[in-house]
Scaffold this motif. Structure first.
Motif, short mmCIF file in Angstrom:
data_model
loop_
_atom_site.label_atom_id
_atom_site.label_comp_id
_atom_site.label_asym_id
_atom_site.label_seq_id
_atom_site.Cartn_x
_atom_site.Cartn_y
_atom_site.Cartn_z
N ASP A 65 -14.27 -12.04 6.98
CA ASP A 65 -12.82 -12.55 6.38
C ASP A 65 -12.12 -12.36 5.02
N ALA A 66 -10.99 -12.07 4.58
CA ALA A 66 -10.55 -11.66 3.48
C ALA A 66 -11.06 -11.72 2.45
N ARG A 67 -11.52 -9.50 3.09
CA ARG A 67 -12.71 -8.65 1.30
C ARG A 67 -11.83 -7.98 2.07
N HIS A 68 -11.96 -7.25 0.56
CA HIS A 68 -10.98 -5.62 0.39
C HIS A 68 -11.86 -4.71 1.31
N HIS A 69 -10.54 -4.13 1.87
CA HIS A 69 -10.90 -3.05 2.40
C HIS A 69 -9.84 -1.69 3.01
N TRP A 70 -10.28 0.09 3.00
CA TRP A 70 -9.51 1.16 3.12
C TRP A 70 -9.19 0.88 4.32
N TYR A 71 -7.47 0.88 4.22
CA TYR A 71 -6.68 0.83 5.27
C TYR A 71 -5.54 1.44 5.74
N LEU A 72 -4.68 1.65 5.64
CA LEU A 72 -3.44 2.07 6.46
C LEU A 72 -2.35 1.47 7.59
N HIS A 73 -1.83 1.49 7.81
CA HIS A 73 -0.53 1.09 8.59
C HIS A 73 0.39 2.18 8.42
N LYS A 99 -7.18 6.59 -2.51
CA LYS A 99 -6.02 5.39 -3.28
C LYS A 99 -6.40 4.29 -3.30
N ARG A 100 -5.91 3.57 -4.16
CA ARG A 100 -6.58 2.31 -4.45
C ARG A 100 -5.26 1.49 -4.27
N ARG A 153 -7.29 -3.20 0.13
CA ARG A 153 -6.27 -4.87 0.11
C ARG A 153 -7.06 -5.50 0.73
N LYS A 154 -7.09 -6.46 0.46
CA LYS A 154 -7.81 -7.48 1.04
C LYS A 154 -6.68 -7.62 2.75
#
Length: 426
Positions: A249-257, A307-308, A312-313
């Motif tokens: 729940d609402a943790r920072h992860h590396w992800y993209l769409h 890339k930072r 994101r959460k």
């Protein structure tokens, strides 16, 4: 004229994600180590980097072939286990069959000489075996030989030095005892996860080659252990199954769409030098994403997810599951160009000159277990990537078929590759 005697090649792959415990430290007991030889450190210019492109090409060729044969089934295998085993076997095969094997494994011999391929595997295996506090990787080979079979010194020395092989003598006339010896060895080396790899052996067998890989790691950000609830997983338009889902729940992860492809990509790091990419196609878009699953696309996603901006959460849901894959390589590899090994033209006289060896069967089995310190997902609607209101977090739901690739980051190697279509089918 010598009678044909059979060589059986067995491969066992395993990804084991423990449930909150620290993996046991790697022990080298029983493994042939050559500490008197200096192996270069990992990094730019290291020998293993020369074989990464070929290994990646082979991994994806193998995946695409399996996916075309079983488009609606789970897929899971270890490309590294297969590549290392057949590269080692090529030491005992004379050209042109030797060239055929190496090219079938994805290597361009005009760019990467054969000697560099073997040194690359030596360095890769050495690097993977370096002890880590929170990561255990074991890749190894074992040859089970009949008492009268004498290996040529060069093959025995090179397979030991370059691929850390071990050798066992066994009486193949005692098929029950030999099968038990082989299966116990694989079971021990994979911490009891792969059992009964071989069920029968032909009476004319004189050598069995086994390759295994074992991987045990903890997530950098483990999932809550008491949050699992049964939820829907949409296998296809007509099939929905219940799977235990877990939430971060609402943790920072590396992800993209992806802007250009109908998919989302998530990077989950392990404690240690390993990471996983989870690729989630939009509903009904699996084939479209598979078509662009190339080495270039994997590099693109990996580069973007450093890339930072993409850290994101996120509310993350991934299913808890266990899947496996079993493959008859003697039926698959000829379709990738490796044909001589499984027919009369192959010359294996660099292994031994006593007998006319022929490879009779080649099997590969891999298991993926994902738990609280692995990947877990939650039920969702038909949308896998949901944008919530501005004051809430985004959510990523792995509630339909997805792809997974497990990487060793310090060797840049794909250890495991697969597709989860139905997480309820082992």
């Amino acid at each position: 004229m010598h009678l044909v005697h059979c060589l059986l090649l067995l491969l066992a792959g395993l990804l084991a994600l423990s449930h909150g415990q620290q993996p046991p430290k790697h022990h080298s007991k029983g493994h042939i180590r050559h500490t008197h030889q200096e192996v270069p450190a990992a990094g730019e210019g290291s020998p293993s980097l020369k074989i990464i492109p070929g290994n990646t090409v082979f991994a994806l060729r193998f995946y695409h072939l399996i996916a075309s044969q079983t488009p609606a089934g789970n897929i899971f295998f270890s490309p590294l286990s297969i590549s290392a085993a057949y590269a080692m076997l090529s030491l005992g095969v004379r050209s042109p069959s030797r060239t055929q094997i190496l090219e079938g494994l994805g290597f361009n011999l005009t760019e990467v000489p054969e000697s560099d391929i073997h040194r690359g595997f030596q360095h890769l295996l050495h690097t993977l075996h370096l002890p880590g506090d929170r990561l255990e990787v074991r890749v190894g080979s074992a040859l089970f030989l009949s008492p009268e079979l004498q290996l040529l010194p060069r093959f025995q020395n090179d397979s030991s030095t370059l691929y850390e092989s071990r050798f066992f003598r066994t009486n193949f006339l005692d098929s029950v005892g030999t099968i038990q010896l082989i299966n116990n060895h694989v079971k021990n080396e994979t911490r009891g996860k792969i059992v009964n790899l071989v069920s029968e052996i032909r009476p004319d067998t004189v050598m069995v080659l086994v390759n295994y890989i074992y991987f045990n790691a903890l997530w950098e950000k483990p999932f809550a252990r008491l949050m699992a609830t049964p939820q829907d997983f949409y296998v296809d338009e007509a099939t929905t199954v219940k799977v235990p889902m877990m939430l971060q729940d609402a943790r920072h992860h590396w992800y993209l769409h992806d802007r250009y492809l109908p998919c989302s990509v998530l990077r989950l790091d392990y404690q240690g030098k390993a990471t996983a990419l989870f690729i989630l196609p939009n509903r009904g878009k699996m084939k479209q994403v598979e078509q662009v699953l190339t080495p270039q696309m994997l590099r693109r996603w990996s580069s973007l997810l450093q890339k930072r901006y993409f850290y994101r959460k996120l509310k993350l849901y991934i299913p808890k599951f266990s899947i496996s894959g079993s493959y008859k390589l003697d039926q698959i590899l000829p379709k990738l160009g490796i044909t001589d090994l499984f027919s009369q033209p192959a010359d294996l006289s660099d292994i031994t000159q006593q007998l006319n060896l022929q490879l009779s069967r080649s099997l590969h089995k891999a298991i993926l277990e994902v738990g609280e310190s692995g990947a877990q997902a939650a039920a969702a609607t038909s949308h896998s990537f949901t944008f919530l209101s501005r004051d809430r977090h985004q959510a990523l739901w792995f509630n339909r078929p997805f792809l997974v690739a497990i990487f060793s980051t310090n060797t840049q190697s794909i250890l495991f590759l697969g597709k989860v279509v139905d997480p309820t089918k082992p």
